[in-house]
Design a protein around this motif. Sequence first.
Motif, PDB file in Angstrom:
ATOM      1  N   ARG A  36      30.340  52.535  34.062  1.00  0.00           N
ATOM      2  CA  ARG A  36      31.543  51.714  34.153  1.00  0.00           C
ATOM      3  C   ARG A  36      31.865  51.088  32.798  1.00  0.00           C
ATOM      4  NH1 ARG A  36      33.499  46.774  34.585  1.00  0.00           N
ATOM      5  NH2 ARG A  36      35.154  46.330  36.065  1.00  0.00           N
ATOM      6  N   ASP A  64      38.147  52.309  44.981  1.00  0.00           N
ATOM      7  CA  ASP A  64      37.075  51.375  44.642  1.00  0.00           C
ATOM      8  C   ASP A  64      36.543  50.613  45.857  1.00  0.00           C
ATOM      9  OD1 ASP A  64      36.739  51.723  41.839  1.00  0.00           O
ATOM     10  OD2 ASP A  64      38.680  50.771  41.544  1.00  0.00           O
ATOM     11  N   GLU A  65      37.148  50.805  47.008  1.00  0.00           N
ATOM     12  CA  GLU A  65      36.743  50.078  48.200  1.00  0.00           C
ATOM     13  C   GLU A  65      35.265  50.323  48.506  1.00  0.00           C
ATOM     14  OE1 GLU A  65      37.890  50.018  52.893  1.00  0.00           O
ATOM     15  OE2 GLU A  65      39.503  50.335  51.445  1.00  0.00           O
ATOM     16  N   SER A  67      32.792  50.189  46.516  1.00  0.00           N
ATOM     17  CA  SER A  67      32.057  50.806  45.420  1.00  0.00           C
ATOM     18  C   SER A  67      31.290  49.755  44.617  1.00  0.00           C
ATOM     19  CB  SER A  67      33.028  51.529  44.482  1.00  0.00           C
ATOM     20  OG  SER A  67      32.347  51.956  43.316  1.00  0.00           O
ATOM     21  N   GLU A  70      32.849  48.473  40.687  1.00  0.00           N
ATOM     22  CA  GLU A  70      34.172  47.897  40.901  1.00  0.00           C
ATOM     23  C   GLU A  70      35.139  48.216  39.765  1.00  0.00           C
ATOM     24  OE1 GLU A  70      36.151  43.523  41.273  1.00  0.00           O
ATOM     25  OE2 GLU A  70      34.149  43.799  42.102  1.00  0.00           O
ATOM     26  N   GLY A  71      36.275  48.771  40.133  1.00  0.00           N
ATOM     27  CA  GLY A  71      37.320  49.077  39.183  1.00  0.00           C
ATOM     28  C   GLY A  71      37.239  50.450  38.552  1.00  0.00           C
TER      29      GLY A  71
END
Length: 184
Positions: A36, A64-65, A67, A70-71
Amino acid sequence: MRKVIVSVFVTLDGVQDDPQEWSLEYFTEEYGGYARDQLFAADALLMGRVTYQGFAESWPSITDEGSPQEGFADRINTMPKYVASTTLRELAWTNSRLIEGDVVDAVRTLKRQPGLDILMYGCGDLARLLARQGLVDEIRLWIHPVVLGRGEHLFTGWSETRMRLAGTRTFGSGVVVQTHEPLR
């Protein structure tokens, strides 16, 4: 000047193809966090046809739900994507642009534009071409502790390139990311 960062998953025996077949079992929170951070340090993706087609087939449907990264999905799906291909004519993935004309000149122009790093996943024909032209600034090898004994090997077809080890990161899963910079 922006940097072109090549980030590639590889096995201990140097195989780079089909990483989804052998890399997922090594995914951890720290591994995902590093991936990330790498993505968020860039504001553009650079891809050849094969990588683009693989990513464009899966990423648009990922969200991203729930995950831990995030993002990540939102970022990769919305950021500009530059695709080098002589056969593709239409690019359906959001914010994708086909590089028209000379790829080397186009990448030189991208590097001169203001912005963050330009991230390139995979190490195929496009990476070889850009490395020969001195346009690759870093290669990040995500070395996974598995031996396949078959498959496309990393750096096949490359010319001699001297590198400097610029850093390492080791994850609890046994994956080691080595960052190398070509000597010029």
